[in-house]
Scaffold this motif. Structure first.
Motif, mmCIF file in Angstrom:
data_model
loop_
_atom_site.group_PDB
_atom_site.id
_atom_site.type_symbol
_atom_site.label_atom_id
_atom_site.label_comp_id
_atom_site.label_asym_id
_atom_site.label_seq_id
_atom_site.Cartn_x
_atom_site.Cartn_y
_atom_site.Cartn_z
ATOM 1 N N GLU A 77 0.869 -1.368 0.011
ATOM 2 C CA GLU A 77 0.049 -0.047 0.042
ATOM 3 C C GLU A 77 0.852 1.210 0.027
ATOM 4 O OE1 GLU A 77 -3.449 1.975 2.769
ATOM 5 O OE2 GLU A 77 -1.979 0.542 3.632
ATOM 6 N N LEU A 78 1.845 1.319 0.743
ATOM 7 C CA LEU A 78 2.515 2.656 0.979
ATOM 8 C C LEU A 78 3.477 2.633 -0.504
ATOM 9 C CD1 LEU A 78 4.035 4.852 2.746
ATOM 10 C CD2 LEU A 78 5.517 3.337 3.897
ATOM 11 N N ILE A 79 4.030 1.408 -0.863
ATOM 12 C CA ILE A 79 5.008 1.404 -2.022
ATOM 13 C C ILE A 79 4.194 1.844 -3.099
ATOM 14 C CG2 ILE A 79 6.148 0.251 -3.672
ATOM 15 C CD1 ILE A 79 7.644 0.405 -1.055
ATOM 16 N N ASN A 80 2.877 1.484 -3.377
ATOM 17 C CA ASN A 80 1.883 2.026 -4.480
ATOM 18 C C ASN A 80 1.501 3.454 -4.319
ATOM 19 O OD1 ASN A 80 2.118 -0.547 -5.606
ATOM 20 N ND2 ASN A 80 0.216 -1.175 -4.823
ATOM 21 N N ASN A 81 1.511 3.926 -2.822
ATOM 22 C CA ASN A 81 1.170 5.345 -2.482
ATOM 23 C C ASN A 81 2.227 6.449 -3.181
ATOM 24 O OD1 ASN A 81 0.166 7.672 -1.707
ATOM 25 N ND2 ASN A 81 -0.151 7.052 0.138
ATOM 26 N N LEU A 82 3.486 5.796 -2.659
ATOM 27 C CA LEU A 82 4.713 6.445 -2.962
ATOM 28 C C LEU A 82 4.921 6.707 -4.415
ATOM 29 C CD1 LEU A 82 6.969 5.309 -0.191
ATOM 30 C CD2 LEU A 82 5.984 7.657 -0.388
ATOM 31 N N LEU A 86 5.073 9.970 -6.795
ATOM 32 C CA LEU A 86 6.391 10.222 -7.696
ATOM 33 C C LEU A 86 5.950 10.427 -9.146
ATOM 34 C CD1 LEU A 86 9.338 10.495 -7.424
ATOM 35 C CD2 LEU A 86 9.483 7.999 -7.701
ATOM 36 N N ASN A 87 4.943 9.525 -9.697
ATOM 37 C CA ASN A 87 4.455 9.939 -10.974
ATOM 38 C C ASN A 87 3.601 10.950 -11.066
ATOM 39 O OD1 ASN A 87 5.649 7.595 -11.961
ATOM 40 N ND2 ASN A 87 3.903 6.156 -11.638
ATOM 41 N N GLN A 88 3.253 11.538 -9.990
ATOM 42 C CA GLN A 88 2.469 13.042 -10.105
ATOM 43 C C GLN A 88 3.342 14.072 -10.336
ATOM 44 O OE1 GLN A 88 -0.164 13.127 -6.880
ATOM 45 N NE2 GLN A 88 -1.247 11.200 -7.739
ATOM 46 N N GLY A 89 4.755 13.724 -10.379
ATOM 47 C CA GLY A 89 5.559 14.816 -10.310
ATOM 48 C C GLY A 89 6.075 15.543 -9.075
ATOM 49 N N LYS A 90 5.652 14.881 -7.901
ATOM 50 C CA LYS A 90 6.251 15.437 -6.640
ATOM 51 C C LYS A 90 7.664 14.857 -6.239
ATOM 52 C CE LYS A 90 1.905 16.618 -5.887
ATOM 53 N NZ LYS A 90 0.933 15.973 -4.753
ATOM 54 N N ASN A 91 8.237 15.816 -5.233
ATOM 55 C CA ASN A 91 9.702 15.560 -5.166
ATOM 56 C C ASN A 91 9.890 14.692 -4.015
ATOM 57 O OD1 ASN A 91 9.147 17.216 -2.932
ATOM 58 N ND2 ASN A 91 10.157 18.918 -4.174
ATOM 59 N N ASP A 93 10.586 15.425 -1.030
ATOM 60 C CA ASP A 93 9.999 16.170 0.406
ATOM 61 C C ASP A 93 8.760 15.556 0.623
ATOM 62 O OD1 ASP A 93 12.308 17.564 0.968
ATOM 63 O OD2 ASP A 93 11.492 19.356 -0.327
ATOM 64 N N GLU A 94 7.913 15.436 -0.577
ATOM 65 C CA GLU A 94 6.588 14.912 -0.563
ATOM 66 C C GLU A 94 6.631 13.423 -0.311
ATOM 67 O OE1 GLU A 94 3.672 16.199 -0.893
ATOM 68 O OE2 GLU A 94 4.174 18.179 -1.527
ATOM 69 N N LEU A 95 7.566 12.758 -0.857
ATOM 70 C CA LEU A 95 7.737 11.139 -0.272
ATOM 71 C C LEU A 95 7.915 11.021 0.919
ATOM 72 C CD1 LEU A 95 9.613 9.672 -3.572
ATOM 73 C CD2 LEU A 95 7.410 9.799 -3.243
ATOM 74 N N VAL A 96 8.856 11.708 1.584
ATOM 75 C CA VAL A 96 9.317 11.671 3.031
ATOM 76 C C VAL A 96 8.074 12.118 3.940
ATOM 77 C CG1 VAL A 96 10.954 12.551 4.787
ATOM 78 C CG2 VAL A 96 11.862 12.186 2.614
ATOM 79 N N ALA A 97 7.560 13.055 3.562
ATOM 80 C CA ALA A 97 6.384 13.537 4.377
ATOM 81 C C ALA A 97 5.188 12.271 4.246
ATOM 82 C CB ALA A 97 5.741 15.110 3.767
ATOM 83 N N THR A 98 5.169 11.674 3.333
ATOM 84 C CA THR A 98 4.095 10.586 3.012
ATOM 85 C C THR A 98 4.556 9.519 4.113
ATOM 86 O OG1 THR A 98 3.711 11.033 0.784
ATOM 87 C CG2 THR A 98 3.273 8.897 1.604
ATOM 88 N N VAL A 99 5.974 8.967 4.068
ATOM 89 C CA VAL A 99 6.254 7.969 5.135
ATOM 90 C C VAL A 99 6.145 8.311 6.183
ATOM 91 C CG1 VAL A 99 8.154 6.648 5.563
ATOM 92 C CG2 VAL A 99 7.958 7.294 3.164
ATOM 93 N N VAL A 100 6.298 9.722 6.740
ATOM 94 C CA VAL A 100 6.573 10.331 8.003
ATOM 95 C C VAL A 100 5.239 10.179 8.632
ATOM 96 C CG1 VAL A 100 6.717 12.190 9.512
ATOM 97 C CG2 VAL A 100 8.536 11.467 7.927
ATOM 98 N N SER A 101 4.010 10.485 7.819
ATOM 99 C CA SER A 101 2.692 10.470 8.032
ATOM 100 C C SER A 101 2.176 9.237 8.320
ATOM 101 C CB SER A 101 1.916 11.338 7.182
ATOM 102 O OG SER A 101 0.500 11.187 7.434
ATOM 103 N N TYR A 102 2.616 8.258 7.322
ATOM 104 C CA TYR A 102 2.006 6.734 7.187
ATOM 105 C C TYR A 102 2.396 5.940 8.407
ATOM 106 C CZ TYR A 102 0.665 2.262 5.349
ATOM 107 O OH TYR A 102 0.388 1.028 4.929
ATOM 108 N N TYR A 103 3.626 6.250 8.815
ATOM 109 C CA TYR A 103 4.269 5.633 10.234
ATOM 110 C C TYR A 103 4.045 6.409 11.504
ATOM 111 C CZ TYR A 103 6.024 1.456 7.923
ATOM 112 O OH TYR A 103 6.031 0.130 7.271
ATOM 113 N N GLY A 104 4.785 7.689 11.318
ATOM 114 C CA GLY A 104 4.446 8.445 12.353
ATOM 115 C C GLY A 104 3.204 8.871 13.190
ATOM 116 N N ASN A 105 2.003 8.795 12.568
ATOM 117 C CA ASN A 105 0.782 8.964 12.751
ATOM 118 C C ASN A 105 0.011 7.712 13.270
ATOM 119 O OD1 ASN A 105 1.253 11.534 12.474
ATOM 120 N ND2 ASN A 105 0.162 11.563 10.452
ATOM 121 N N ASN A 106 0.696 6.520 13.201
ATOM 122 C CA ASN A 106 0.383 5.307 13.434
ATOM 123 C C ASN A 106 1.296 4.385 14.485
ATOM 124 O OD1 ASN A 106 -0.568 2.454 13.391
ATOM 125 N ND2 ASN A 106 -1.725 2.867 11.573
ATOM 126 N N PRO A 107 1.091 4.793 15.711
ATOM 127 C CA PRO A 107 1.968 3.869 16.835
ATOM 128 C C PRO A 107 1.974 2.256 16.517
ATOM 129 C CG PRO A 107 0.665 5.623 17.899
ATOM 130 C CD PRO A 107 0.027 5.370 16.393
#
Length: 267
Positions: A77-82, A86-91, A93-107
């Protein structure tokens, strides 16, 4: 004897040989059909893994710009999201923010990384320390959690490999990937790609032992374009601004990768 009867008699050995050959081929096909079926099924199962490995490679190319790497626990799920991000042209910073949100907000999700590591004795004996570090992480005390994650990962690996390698050493990257590749099956292409980028990150920033003062961190920050997480700078008290949520998760993902290496090593 007419021509037709003569030809019938003359071709009889040829027809018998053909029938014998056909029967032999059919028998052989029946024998190897299970193997062919297994081969086809194996290829069918392998294709999604190859595709996923290609996605991870592309994601890693972008994440490496910030010293990040895809970790073994990152699910589809996370890999496909990232990948979609990426395919949307995000850099990066957006990828790292996605990972931090995915894990950091889910203990619970983040806690799963340690629970997986505790399945191995070299991590299980470090449970009390790592649990304390995780509680500090949950409370936002990242500067307390990071040194424990980094140091105990190194200790677990050294104990597993009987001191044959130090985790945060400039020569470790190639050693670790070589160990992983020796133990990987074809079915673990994804882990190979993970190990490749982790090795690169390990060699380029975690092992930055050339840091002797704050000015060296600034030099590396200018060189990389981001402030690297250096085990040397953290544990020797040189870096005083490492305590971020992003770095805490990155250190926890080091635990994740080392637990995979420990699994491969059979510890």
């Amino acid at each position: 004897m007419g021509n037709q009867e003569w030809w019938k008699e003359a071709s009889k050995p040829l027809l018998e040989a053909y029938e014998s050959y056909r029967a032999a081929i059919q028998s052989l096909l029946r024998e190897i059909e299970p193997s062919l079926k297994a081969f086809r099924e194996g290829i069918a199962k392998l294709r999604p893994k190859v595709e996923q490995s290609q996605k991870i490679s592309k994601i890693n190319d972008e994440l490496s710009k910030r010293g990040w790497f895809v970790s073994p626990s990152w699910n589809e799920e996370l890999i496909n999201n990232l990948y979609e991000t990426l395919n949307q042209g995000k850099n990066v910073d957006e990828l790292v923010a996605t990972v931090v949100s995915y894990y950091g907000n889910n203990p619970e999700r983040t806690r799963g990384i340690l629970e997986k590591a505790y399945e191995h004795s070299v991590f299980a004996i470090r449970r009390e320390l790592l649990d304390e570090a995780f509680e500090a992480f949950l409370q936002g005390m990242y500067g307390v959690a990071i040194p424990v994650f980094l140091a105990q990962s190194e200790g677990a690996l050294k104990e597993c490999l009987l001191g044959k390698t130090n985790l945060f050493n400039k020569n470790s990257a190639n050693k670790l990937r070589k160990l992983a590749k020796e133990r990987l099956t074809v079915d673990e292409l994804i882990l190979d790609e993970v190990m490749h980028e982790f090795s690169n990150a390990l060699g380029e920033q975690f092992a930055a032992g050339s840091i002797h003062g704050a000015q060296d961190i600034v030099k590396l920050e200018n060189q990389y374009g981001y402030r690297p997480l250096s085990r040397h700078a953290v544990l020797h008290g040189i870096d005083t601004s490492y305590g971020t949520k992003e770095n805490a998760l990155k250190a926890l993902f080091v635990v994740d990768v080392i637990s995979e290496i420990v699994r491969l090593a059979g510890c």
